[in-house]
Write a protein that holds these residues in place. Sequence first.
Motif, mmCIF file in Angstrom:
data_model
loop_
_atom_site.group_PDB
_atom_site.id
_atom_site.type_symbol
_atom_site.label_atom_id
_atom_site.label_comp_id
_atom_site.label_asym_id
_atom_site.label_seq_id
_atom_site.Cartn_x
_atom_site.Cartn_y
_atom_site.Cartn_z
ATOM 1 N N HIS A 1 32.178 38.196 43.125
ATOM 2 C CA HIS A 1 32.831 36.877 43.231
ATOM 3 C C HIS A 1 34.113 36.786 42.396
ATOM 4 C CE1 HIS A 1 29.660 35.516 45.706
ATOM 5 N NE2 HIS A 1 28.721 35.364 44.748
ATOM 6 N N ILE A 2 33.975 37.041 41.103
ATOM 7 C CA ILE A 2 35.138 36.930 40.214
ATOM 8 C C ILE A 2 36.247 37.920 40.602
ATOM 9 C CG2 ILE A 2 35.932 37.273 37.848
ATOM 10 C CD1 ILE A 2 34.610 34.595 38.347
ATOM 11 N N PRO A 3 35.950 39.183 40.892
ATOM 12 C CA PRO A 3 37.028 40.090 41.324
ATOM 13 C C PRO A 3 37.754 39.601 42.580
ATOM 14 C CG PRO A 3 35.131 41.369 40.648
ATOM 15 C CD PRO A 3 34.697 39.933 40.648
ATOM 16 N N ASN A 4 36.959 39.064 43.530
ATOM 17 C CA ASN A 4 37.608 38.567 44.745
ATOM 18 C C ASN A 4 38.536 37.383 44.449
ATOM 19 O OD1 ASN A 4 36.348 40.467 46.339
ATOM 20 N ND2 ASN A 4 34.649 39.123 46.910
ATOM 21 N N ILE A 5 38.022 36.472 43.614
ATOM 22 C CA ILE A 5 38.850 35.300 43.280
ATOM 23 C C ILE A 5 40.084 35.722 42.493
ATOM 24 C CG2 ILE A 5 38.894 33.172 41.941
ATOM 25 C CD1 ILE A 5 35.910 32.826 42.628
ATOM 26 N N PHE A 6 39.882 36.591 41.506
ATOM 27 C CA PHE A 6 41.018 37.035 40.700
ATOM 28 C C PHE A 6 42.006 37.865 41.526
ATOM 29 C CE2 PHE A 6 39.400 36.727 36.049
ATOM 30 C CZ PHE A 6 39.096 35.400 36.265
ATOM 31 N N GLN A 7 41.478 38.583 42.518
ATOM 32 C CA GLN A 7 42.384 39.350 43.386
ATOM 33 C C GLN A 7 43.282 38.410 44.186
ATOM 34 O OE1 GLN A 7 42.806 42.572 43.428
ATOM 35 N NE2 GLN A 7 44.339 42.527 45.084
ATOM 36 N N LYS A 8 42.711 37.327 44.672
ATOM 37 C CA LYS A 8 43.506 36.335 45.403
ATOM 38 C C LYS A 8 44.544 35.680 44.484
ATOM 39 C CE LYS A 8 39.862 35.202 48.726
ATOM 40 N NZ LYS A 8 38.947 34.149 49.221
ATOM 41 N N ILE A 9 44.134 35.394 43.246
ATOM 42 C CA ILE A 9 45.087 34.814 42.292
ATOM 43 C C ILE A 9 46.201 35.812 41.979
ATOM 44 C CG2 ILE A 9 45.333 33.964 39.932
ATOM 45 C CD1 ILE A 9 42.486 32.871 40.121
ATOM 46 N N GLN A 10 45.822 37.087 41.851
ATOM 47 C CA GLN A 10 46.832 38.116 41.590
ATOM 48 C C GLN A 10 47.825 38.217 42.743
ATOM 49 O OE1 GLN A 10 45.187 42.003 40.878
ATOM 50 N NE2 GLN A 10 47.184 42.969 40.591
ATOM 51 N N GLU A 11 47.304 38.214 43.970
ATOM 52 C CA GLU A 11 48.188 38.281 45.138
ATOM 53 C C GLU A 11 49.096 37.050 45.204
ATOM 54 O OE1 GLU A 11 45.534 38.663 48.374
ATOM 55 O OE2 GLU A 11 45.013 40.771 47.973
ATOM 56 N N TRP B 1 38.346 40.372 33.947
ATOM 57 C CA TRP B 1 37.209 39.592 34.418
ATOM 58 C C TRP B 1 36.813 38.477 33.452
ATOM 59 C CZ3 TRP B 1 32.992 39.571 31.253
ATOM 60 C CH2 TRP B 1 32.942 40.587 30.275
ATOM 61 N N ASP B 2 37.161 38.654 32.177
ATOM 62 C CA ASP B 2 36.756 37.676 31.182
ATOM 63 C C ASP B 2 37.924 36.783 30.722
ATOM 64 O OD1 ASP B 2 38.129 39.745 30.033
ATOM 65 O OD2 ASP B 2 36.918 39.806 28.194
ATOM 66 N N GLN B 3 39.079 36.782 31.465
ATOM 67 C CA GLN B 3 40.284 36.048 31.045
ATOM 68 C C GLN B 3 40.614 34.910 32.018
ATOM 69 O OE1 GLN B 3 41.820 36.653 28.122
ATOM 70 N NE2 GLN B 3 40.178 38.173 27.777
ATOM 71 N N PHE B 4 39.582 34.226 32.436
ATOM 72 C CA PHE B 4 39.768 33.150 33.408
ATOM 73 C C PHE B 4 40.730 32.073 32.872
ATOM 74 C CE2 PHE B 4 38.698 29.140 35.410
ATOM 75 C CZ PHE B 4 38.604 29.485 36.744
ATOM 76 N N ASP B 5 40.516 31.627 31.659
ATOM 77 C CA ASP B 5 41.359 30.564 31.093
ATOM 78 C C ASP B 5 42.802 31.014 30.904
ATOM 79 O OD1 ASP B 5 39.178 28.908 31.040
ATOM 80 O OD2 ASP B 5 38.668 29.332 28.945
ATOM 81 N N ASN B 6 42.971 32.246 30.440
ATOM 82 C CA ASN B 6 44.338 32.758 30.237
ATOM 83 C C ASN B 6 45.084 32.920 31.561
ATOM 84 O OD1 ASN B 6 44.252 32.876 27.442
ATOM 85 N ND2 ASN B 6 43.343 34.937 27.432
ATOM 86 N N LEU B 7 44.361 33.347 32.598
ATOM 87 C CA LEU B 7 44.989 33.473 33.908
ATOM 88 C C LEU B 7 45.387 32.104 34.439
ATOM 89 C CD1 LEU B 7 42.899 36.224 35.739
ATOM 90 C CD2 LEU B 7 45.169 36.414 34.734
ATOM 91 N N GLU B 8 44.580 31.113 34.165
ATOM 92 C CA GLU B 8 44.907 29.765 34.605
ATOM 93 C C GLU B 8 46.201 29.278 33.936
ATOM 94 O OE1 GLU B 8 42.601 25.527 35.310
ATOM 95 O OE2 GLU B 8 41.906 26.901 33.747
ATOM 96 N N LYS B 9 46.334 29.548 32.626
ATOM 97 C CA LYS B 9 47.547 29.171 31.916
ATOM 98 C C LYS B 9 48.753 29.971 32.407
ATOM 99 C CE LYS B 9 45.085 27.906 27.667
ATOM 100 N NZ LYS B 9 44.877 28.253 26.227
#
Length: 566
Positions: A223-233, A8-16
């Motif tokens: 919000h963040i879990p939903n967004i990150f779940q979509k990014i994960q998928e 949940w706190d790794q938004f920037d790393n996930l973007e990279k």
Amino acid sequence: MSWGTELWDQFDNLEKHTQWGIDVLEKYIKFVKERTEIELSYAKQLRNLSKKYQPKKNSKEEEEYRLCWPKFCLLRQDFSRYTSTRAFLATLNEMNDYAGQHEVISENMTSLITAELTRYVQELKQERKSHFHDGRKAQQHIETCWKQLEASKRRFERDCKEADRAQQYFEKMDADINVTKADVEKARQQAQLRHQMAEDSKAEYSSTLQKFNSEQHEHYYTHIPNIFQKIQEMEERRIVRIGESMKTFAEVDRQVIPIIGKCLDEITKAAESVDHKNDSQMVIEAFKSGFEPPGDVDFEDFTQPMKRTVSESSLSNSRGDGKSEPKFGSKSKGKLWPFIKKNKGAGPEDFSNLPPEQRRKKLQQKVDELNRDIQKEMDSRDALTKMKDVYIKNPQMGDAASVDHRLAELGQNIEKLRLEVQKFEGWLAEVEGRLPARSEQPRRQSGVYEAQNASGVNSCAQDRESPDGSYTEEQSQETEMKVPATDFDDEFDDEEPLPTIGTCKALYTFEGQNEGTISVAEGEMLYVIEEDKGDGWTRIRRNEDEEGYVPTSYVEVYLDKNAKDS
């Protein structure tokens, strides 16, 4: 495992990381594209290599094969007479098919991998952009709520301090006996006002805090879990897609392996068909001259006052004509025929400049050519005759007399061609030994010859010098040549059907377009009625009405045991 709860706190790393994943996918696309270019280049080089070593038209090598196989008009067929060169041609053809499979690999990889992944990458970039846009928007919203909370907190803190200072000031004024009652009341009212402002700020801060906590909880747990779940998928789909592409990469290669294996099997089969004995025999048939080896050279005794003589058993007299000068265009009597250079200019009409075997083949080729010309002229004459009959029966369609001149020309042409045929058949008969070689005695002309010569009969075949320098006398035969129905025609009219001596299987399809040939289809079984006589042709029969010649290399012959023994 979910990125929404664990990262949940790794938004920037996930973007990279997701950007790195797209870069990997694009690198794989580039890799496949370069592989397809290599396949195309390899296929092109293989085709050029096969084309480079195919028989060339008008090459010196093929002209030699044309000399060896005069009946063949296709130089490629000439080249394929030997089993070794035929196997080589099969290898070249299979290499073409082999190259084609590499082109198939390139085409399939381009359509199934490169094109599909390129389109997918564009969709992936748009989806990734959308998800991280939503994430930034949620991040900005929670940051705005936090700023509102901080502002409310600072205002509450400030109001509380102001209220404390106002209260202390009021208490100080109230304890001072020198202060008027009005000033004390004023200080008390100010303290109450500040205290009320502090209470209001407190209430606002409490409300803002509750609101922030609610927003923060929804941000980090919804919000963040939903967004990150979509990014994960999205990332997992990318991984699956690149894995499927790698599998397709292997399958594209695997699909052509059976065909490539078949090409290699055909090359192996062609190599196993090489027959050194057969090729050696072909060389004999191709270059056999028909001469006998030279005999012993007689001793020439120069101590005796004798005229120097030449041995009658030497090759210069091998033709038995009593002349020492060889018939190869050389004027030197001391050279033997194997070392005499061939005349590259136009040779004599009877090909007497060639060795006997090669001369026989050339004469046979000429006879066949003249017979084909006769057949063409006869077909034209028959067609004009039918047209004339139509004109006679239906005068309105045309003048019957208009074709008489052409019919006369065709008759003259046929007569001339028949004379030519008999002339060349006479020379061919001499070569094959069917007619005895003429000596010097028949050169004396008889009264019959003089009478025929005086009557204007063409004497080109009556008084000619044979290839060995002697003269022939065929007055009765030349007289018969003026008769339309010759013994030559009767010989073929009365010919009995040849018996079957075996069977054969067509290895290739052959289009028999020339006179005397027959068309066959690959795999067809037929009857053999005449073996190859050394000229590269086998006579076969399909039924009572269909028979003709096919190239021997196009069929696999199975002779009957009795035919082999005979």
